[in-house]
Design a protein around this motif. Structure first.
Motif, PDB file in Angstrom:
ATOM      1  N   ALA A  97       0.812  -1.222   0.000  1.00  0.00           N
ATOM      2  CA  ALA A  97       0.000   0.000   0.000  1.00  0.00           C
ATOM      3  C   ALA A  97       0.844   1.270   0.000  1.00  0.00           C
ATOM      4  N   GLY A  98       2.045   1.170   0.525  1.00  0.00           N
ATOM      5  CA  GLY A  98       2.891   2.346   0.590  1.00  0.00           C
ATOM      6  C   GLY A  98       3.897   2.271   1.723  1.00  0.00           C
ATOM      7  N   VAL A  99       4.310   3.432   2.204  1.00  0.00           N
ATOM      8  CA  VAL A  99       5.326   3.531   3.250  1.00  0.00           C
ATOM      9  C   VAL A  99       4.673   4.023   4.536  1.00  0.00           C
ATOM     10  N   ARG A 100       5.159   3.512   5.650  1.00  0.00           N
ATOM     11  CA  ARG A 100       4.663   3.914   6.963  1.00  0.00           C
ATOM     12  C   ARG A 100       5.860   4.269   7.838  1.00  0.00           C
ATOM     13  N   TRP A 101       5.826   5.482   8.391  1.00  0.00           N
ATOM     14  CA  TRP A 101       6.851   5.874   9.356  1.00  0.00           C
ATOM     15  C   TRP A 101       6.269   5.686  10.745  1.00  0.00           C
ATOM     16  N   VAL A 102       6.909   4.879  11.580  1.00  0.00           N
ATOM     17  CA  VAL A 102       6.401   4.579  12.915  1.00  0.00           C
ATOM     18  C   VAL A 102       7.242   5.329  13.948  1.00  0.00           C
ATOM     19  N   PHE A 103       6.594   6.268  14.647  1.00  0.00           N
ATOM     20  CA  PHE A 103       7.260   7.007  15.714  1.00  0.00           C
ATOM     21  C   PHE A 103       7.017   6.290  17.036  1.00  0.00           C
ATOM     22  N   PHE A 104       8.056   6.233  17.879  1.00  0.00           N
ATOM     23  CA  PHE A 104       7.988   5.506  19.141  1.00  0.00           C
ATOM     24  C   PHE A 104       8.518   6.393  20.253  1.00  0.00           C
ATOM     25  N   GLY A 105       7.708   6.553  21.292  1.00  0.00           N
ATOM     26  CA  GLY A 105       8.138   7.373  22.421  1.00  0.00           C
ATOM     27  C   GLY A 105       6.959   7.710  23.307  1.00  0.00           C
ATOM     28  N   LEU A 106       7.097   8.760  24.111  1.00  0.00           N
ATOM     29  CA  LEU A 106       6.010   9.205  24.966  1.00  0.00           C
ATOM     30  C   LEU A 106       4.895   9.781  24.100  1.00  0.00           C
ATOM     31  N   ARG A 107       3.660   9.630  24.562  1.00  0.00           N
ATOM     32  CA  ARG A 107       2.499   9.949  23.725  1.00  0.00           C
ATOM     33  C   ARG A 107       2.544  11.361  23.148  1.00  0.00           C
ATOM     34  N   ALA A 108       2.810  12.334  23.979  1.00  0.00           N
ATOM     35  CA  ALA A 108       2.818  13.722  23.501  1.00  0.00           C
ATOM     36  C   ALA A 108       3.886  13.931  22.436  1.00  0.00           C
ATOM     37  N   ASP A 109       5.019  13.249  22.569  1.00  0.00           N
ATOM     38  CA  ASP A 109       6.122  13.418  21.628  1.00  0.00           C
ATOM     39  C   ASP A 109       5.820  12.791  20.276  1.00  0.00           C
ATOM     40  N   ILE A 110       5.231  11.588  20.276  1.00  0.00           N
ATOM     41  CA  ILE A 110       4.947  10.949  18.987  1.00  0.00           C
ATOM     42  C   ILE A 110       3.790  11.644  18.275  1.00  0.00           C
TER      43      ILE A 110
END
Length: 235
Positions: A97-110
């Protein structure tokens, strides 16, 4: 005054105990006021906020920024800087389907990282569309315009990435000046949670790209004018 993560955790526990001393919890009004005053004194002494001392309680989460294959903007050169600026980690996933960037960290930061990614994605599309109406772009032959598009985009996101990293470095320098330990604490939490996932994240060198210097410089200029104001993200 410098605090290592262990001492900051102890301070957090002490402040939480004081914050629990309320009239609703059975304390007298005088005891509650004295506890509140002590909290204010501790925060002022260590140059902290309540958000700082609550960091240890926070858990890490994942939040993905989806990019449709037919709508992809080459954010590869910028997404790492976005994660760094927002105080989280990021990895790239790809499917049909495409590309996915997954951010990982504290909720407010991601959440901030995904928001900033969307802002930059939209800004690049807007500025590229504007660039296509300029005489400089029209001067490219038809068969050269694909290269001009990619060059402009690359120049713009590289410029934005440099700006984000410079802003991050400036903020960290200011934090070191006040002795605040929350930046180190947040990084240690995220790194520990990444380790629990068993991930071995690595940086993959980007392929060398042929660019048009004129289009790349136009992109750099456009990136330099993008206003970025995300408050104290990553601090």
């Amino acid at each position: 005054m410098n605090l290592d993560p262990t001492n900051l955790d102890r301070l957090r526990q002490r402040i939480q105990a004081l914050r629990a001393k309320t009239v609703a919890n059975g304390c007298t009004e005088g005891e509650a006021l004295a506890a509140a005053a002590k909290v204010a004194e501790l925060l002022d002494r260590y140059d902290l906020s309540l958000a700082d001392v609550d960091v240890r309680q926070s858990s890490c989460e994942q939040l993905a920024y989806e990019v449709q294959r037919n709508k992809r903007i080459l954010l590869d050169e910028c997404v790492g800087a976005i994660a760094e600026f927002c105080g989280c980690r990021v990895w790239r996933e790809k499917d049909r389907a495409g590309v996915r960037w997954v951010f990982f960290g504290l909720r407010a930061d991601i959440e901030a990282a995904c928001c900033l990614t969307e802002v930059i994605d939209s800004a690049v599309r807007t500025e590229l569309g504007r660039y296509k109406t300029t005489p400089a772009y029209q001067a490219f032959r038809h068969q050269e315009r694909h290269l001009a598009n990619g060059s402009f985009t690359l120049g713009m996101i590289a410029s934005i990435a440099d700006k984000l990293l410079a802003m991050k470095a400036s903020r960290e320098q200011a934090a070191r000046g006040t002795g605040r330990a929350v930046v180190v604490l947040k990084k240690s939490i995220v790194d520990a949670e990444i380790e629990k996932l068993g991930f071995a994240l690595r940086t993959v060198p980007q392929a060398r790209r042929l660019v048009s210097p004129l289009a790349y410089e136009a992109g750099e200029e456009a990136g330099g004018t993008l206003a970025i104001d995300m408050g104290h993200r990553g601090s």
